[in-house]
Design an enzyme around this catalytic site. Structure first.
Site, PDB file in Angstrom:
ATOM      1  N   LYS A   1      -0.847  -4.085   3.681  1.00 15.47           N
ATOM      2  CA  LYS A   1       0.474  -3.826   4.259  1.00 15.47           C
ATOM      3  C   LYS A   1       0.564  -4.416   5.671  1.00 15.47           C
ATOM      4  O   LYS A   1       1.625  -4.858   6.102  1.00 15.47           O
ATOM      5  CB  LYS A   1       0.743  -2.319   4.298  1.00 15.47           C
ATOM      6  CG  LYS A   1       2.160  -1.953   4.740  1.00 15.47           C
ATOM      7  CD  LYS A   1       2.498  -0.523   4.416  1.00 15.47           C
ATOM      8  CE  LYS A   1       1.811   0.441   5.352  1.00 15.47           C
ATOM      9  NZ  LYS A   1       2.389   0.443   6.720  1.00 15.47           N
TER      10      LYS A   1
ATOM     11  N   HIS B   1      -3.977  10.269  -5.083  1.00 14.14           N
ATOM     12  CA  HIS B   1      -2.819   9.571  -4.538  1.00 14.14           C
ATOM     13  C   HIS B   1      -1.646   9.635  -5.504  1.00 14.14           C
ATOM     14  O   HIS B   1      -1.831   9.555  -6.720  1.00 14.14           O
ATOM     15  CB  HIS B   1      -3.177   8.117  -4.219  1.00 14.14           C
ATOM     16  CG  HIS B   1      -4.026   7.991  -2.997  1.00 14.14           C
ATOM     17  ND1 HIS B   1      -3.548   8.291  -1.755  1.00 14.14           N
ATOM     18  CD2 HIS B   1      -5.308   7.635  -2.832  1.00 14.14           C
ATOM     19  CE1 HIS B   1      -4.512   8.103  -0.867  1.00 14.14           C
ATOM     20  NE2 HIS B   1      -5.586   7.714  -1.496  1.00 14.14           N
TER      21      HIS B   1
END
Length: 885
Positions: free
Chosen positions: A537, A102
């Site tokens: 999120k 990532h």
């Protein structure tokens, strides 16, 4: 900057602001680089300080620290855990850190190499007294390496590609894993035998995993070729290591049969090598190892297409499996043990044998990952082209399941080599076929798992199983050659809604997989992955944490009823908003019964460098995973906290969390998803747009080309909030939740506050949640954040959103202190408090400069120096905050 931060000197603050605004573009970048490198060097110094403290404690025979295997075993003993229970757990235990690519690691490999050299020189100064001359030489080398750092370009000219990411990940094996994992096994075996006599040999419970080269979710640059490249690179590295070790072993084992006997098995091994050199007639160990080296070199050429740099002396047949290689080395070890050479086994041979157990010929297991939407489209096309079903995607779930089951029990395929398919279908099937071929070449452990992102239904898993059947990875009961196990299909539950449906989906899929014989082929073990990033999120920090906890408890019950062993795979990131924080505390905070000796967890971005670039620190972090797994599996939670609570109390804790989570969820959603213009505020008040341009990974920052928060990947979402010092994903909603839950009635408020305090004392889950949140609150700086807020063009939007963020931060701080009875942050973690206090003064100028540079850039300052300055500041702030993404 220091006076302003530490002494609250407002005049210093004004002077700092004046100086920074007057800097020229070139000077600005030099200042940014200087402060950034200072923070990089501070991190090295801090890590070396921790290593020095641990070494000093060990030299003074202090009690073992938390997170060590010695302390974990001591706790097991004191809690009355029997040796048989420990041995039974070790026999089936599996601990796998999985490296992922990532894009939060912003440093180039050249920078990491220079920093590693500096760390090594720092460690030299601590390990032994140096003469005046040696100290001076060390100092000169330190200055030289720091000069290298200063004169090396910090930023990449081009975006990382997948091949770069593969190579970067492999560097940590060279630095740390290849040497330190075998050493960890040796110390683990020794420590367990000391505290639990009669310990059998420990199986390879700690292994390595990777996603790099196999993770296709949202990354169009990953496919069949990257999968093959990753496995070949991995295999080349481990063969290179084995060949070096066998060559060195041959040089070391120079014993002559004129001096010492050998076993008949070793004699046969030496004769099989066909090495007839007159110089080695009496050196049977060397002759045997020449044969081992030759077979290993032949294996490397056959499996990895590796051109061995040191040619073998003789020709030989390749090894068919790592077990054959290990068996030859065991013959050498047995001969040494039987003939006065036992002390010669441990220095190199034992570690090499352990390495074979752990790494095989493939180094690390490589997971495949793809989103469920892609599978649905591919399956729909296969069914349509085979004239089986034209409208698969629109079918109700039960009809999908019925159709998929029917196809899975058919021996014929849907795919035809005589038909043309879409590029997507061709690419996906190519990946499955490559996986089958690579498993046949390197073994089933090479690619064991297939992870499905955005799992929302049981049919999502059956679709992946059907694609395995289409490419020969899965064969049903109808197969003449027997049932192949195929890849274990691992659902990834990510959003709040997905987590709430996870238990129902898994109850259905376990039943379906049992019918198809899938569960038995995987020895009645099945894995479930939980996503921390997207759930955060989606629903905010508190709700995400609580829904993950509830999901785990529900899954334990479902798996228990199905008589299947549950293995959880935790998709943790670097920052608290993505499941970060200390791994030891995180594992101990898992619900009872969810670890049970088996755990996999992702290691992502800059966390990989901070944990594993230094061998000593790397080994300590690996040991921490093992120690926490032992404690979480065999100890009652009360033994961990030292405070007993009844089942009734636990239920009251959970009831409180249910109510807190509901309030926190609505508070977070109201801000992020229901406030008009919030997406505009986020994109303008953070450096998200500039981060997307930074060459820090092969994956796009957003899943779709839109300005919606929903489409933004969770990593840049969290990373951006860290850069502007708000840290919103790690705390927002907690204050409002606690304040509303406590209420205004004095008696009720006090009773509930006492319950929260008891939860903090007695419940590892809640204590860890508050500890992680407190760290991010301490790193938050609303004064600096207000400067970023001024980047928002709409003044009303800016004032409205920032006021809500500020009010929630203040309320969260008040509620935290009310529960913990503290008057300031990190009172119970002075080491961390000192670390944050030291570095914040050097972060402040970087944040001030970043805002100034973003203003210039967005105002049309297209000068490359401005853009470079922004990217340099992103690097420096990430280094200073450490756990940023």
């Amino acid at each position: 900057a220091v006076r302003f931060r530490r002494e609250k000197d407002t005049e210093a603050g004004a002077e700092l602001d004046r100086i920074l605004k007057q800097l020229s573009r070139d000077s600005t970048n030099s200042v940014v680089r200087a402060f950034s490198y200072f923070l990089h060097l501070a991190n090295i110094a801090e890590d070396q300080h921790h290593a020095r403290r641990r070494r000093a404690y060990a030299l003074e025979n202090c009690p073992p620290p938390d997170g060590s295997v010695a302390k974990a075993l001591l706790r097991l003993q004191q809690s009355g855990v029997r040796a048989e229970s420990l041995f039974e757990l070790l026999a089936q235990a599996l601990v796998v850190p999985v490296l992922t690519a990532h894009p939060t690691e912003v440093r180039r490999k050249s920078i990491l190499d220079a920093e590693r050299a500096i760390a090594h020189l720092m460690a030299q100064r601590e390990r032994a007294p140096l003469t005046v001359e040696e100290l001076a030489e060390n100092g000169e080398l330190l200055r030289a390496r720091i000069t290298t750092l200063w004169q090396t370009r910090m930023l990449r000219f081009s975006r990382l590609n997948v091949a770069d990411e593969i190579e970067n990940a492999l560097s940590y094996y060279r630095y740390t894993f290849l040497q330190e994992i075998p050493r960890l096994y040796q110390s683990l075996q020794t420590e367990i035998a000391r505290q639990f006599p009669g310990t059998p040999p420990i199986p390879p419970l700690l292994r390595m995993g990777s996603w790099i080269g196999g993770d296709r979710d949202g990354n169009p640059n990953v496919g069949e070729m990257t999968l093959r490249l990753a496995l070949n690179k991995q295999s080349t590295l481990i063969f290179d290591f084995y060949l070096q070790q066998v060559h060195a072993l041959g040089a070391e084992l120079s014993m002559s049969t004129l001096m010492v006997d050998v076993t008949p098995a070793l004699t046969q091994l030496a004769e099989r090598s066909l090495d007839n050199s007159e110089h080695r007639q009496d050196e049977l160990y060397r002759r045997a190892l020449i044969g081992v080296y030759a077979r290993l070199a032949a294996t490397a050429r056959e499996l990895a297409q590796y051109d061995v740099p040191r040619r073998e002396a003789i020709s030989a047949e390749p090894y068919k499996t790592p077990a054959e290689f290990a068996a030859d080395l065991q013959i050498v070890a047995d001969s040494l043990a039987a003939n006065h050479g036992a002390m010669l086994i441990k220095p190199r041979l034992t570690g090499l044998q352990r390495a074979i157990d752990v790494f095989g010929f493939h180094l690390a297991s490589l997971d495949l990952r793809q989103t469920s939407d892609v599978h649905e489209r591919v399956v729909a096309e296969l069914l349509r082209r085979a004239r089986r079903q034209d409208e698969y995607a629109s079918l109700p779930e039960e009809k999908k399941i019925s159709l998929l089951l029917e196809e899975l029990q058919q021996p014929r395929l849907l795919y035809s080599p005589h038909l043309a398919y879409s590029d997507e279908t061709v690419a996906e099937l190519a990946v499955f076929r490559a996986a089958r071929e690579l498993r046949e070449r390197f073994g089933e452990a090479t690619i064991p798992h297939y992870i499905i992102s955005h799992t929302e239904s049981a049919s999502d898993l059956l679709e992946a199983l059907l694609l395995q059947k289409e490419t020969g990875l899965f064969r049903g009961a109808w197969a003449d050659t027997g049932a192949a196990p195929g890849l274990m299909i691992v659902p990834l539950f990510e959003t709040i809604g997905d987590l709430r449906q996870a238990a129902l989906i898994m109850e259905r899929i376990l039943s379906l997989f049992d019918t198809l014989g899938v569960i038995d082929r995987h020895k009645r073990v099945h894995e479930v992955m939980l996503g921390y990033s997207d759930s955060n999120k989606d629903g905010g920090f508190l709700t995400s944490s609580w829904e993950l906890y509830n999901t785990e408890i529900a899954l334990v019950e479902i798996f228990k009823r199905a008589s299947v062993t549950l293995r959880l795979f935790h998709g943790r990131g670097g920052t608290v908003g993505r499941g970060g924080g200390p791994s030891y505390d995180a594992i101990l905070a898992q619900p009872p019964g969810t670890v049970n000796g088996q755990i996999r967890l992702t290691e992502q971005g800059e966390v990989i460098a901070s944990k594993f670039s230094d061998p000593d620190i790397g080994r300590r972090n690996l040991e921490t995973l093992v120690a926490a797994t032992l404690e979480a599996s065999l100890l009652d939670p009360c033994a961990i906290t030292g405070e007993a609570h009844s089942l009734e109390e636990l239920r009251s804790f959970e009831s409180a969390m249910d109510e807190l989570s509901a309030i926190a969820y609505s508070t977070y959603r109201r801000l992020v998803y229901e406030t008009p213009g919030f997406a505009t505020y986020f994109f303008q008040s953070t450096p998200i747009s500039e981060i997307a341009e930074l060459n820090i990974g092969s994956r796009p920052a957003s899943r779709k080309n839109s300005g919606r928060i929903e489409d933004l990947r969770a990593i840049p979402w969290t990373f951006s909030w860290g850069q502007c010092r708000v840290m919103l994903p790690g705390w927002y909603g907690f204050g409002s939740a606690v304040h509303a839950w406590l209420g205004d009635v004095a008696d009720i408020r006090e009773t509930r506050l006492q319950r929260l305090r008891k939860m903090h004392r007695q419940w590892p889950f809640f204590r860890t949640l508050l500890s992680n949140m407190e760290m991010l609150l301490a790193k938050t700086d609303l004064a600096l954040a207000s400067r970023y807020a001024r980047l928002v063009e709409d003044k009303q939007l800016r004032d409205t959103v920032f006021a809500r963020i500020s009010e929630e931060w203040q309320l969260t701080k008040e509620m935290l202190f009310a529960i913990t009875k503290q008057s300031e942050f990190l009172q119970t973690n002075l080491l961390l408090a000192h670390s944050i206090r030291n570095r914040l003064a050097y972060l402040d100028p970087l944040n001030h400069l970043q805002v100034e540079l973003i203003k210039r850039y967005r105002a049309g300052g297209a000068d490359e120096r401005v853009k470079r300055g922004i990217h340099l500041s992103i690097n420096g702030i990430a280094a200073g905050l450490r756990n940023t993404g």
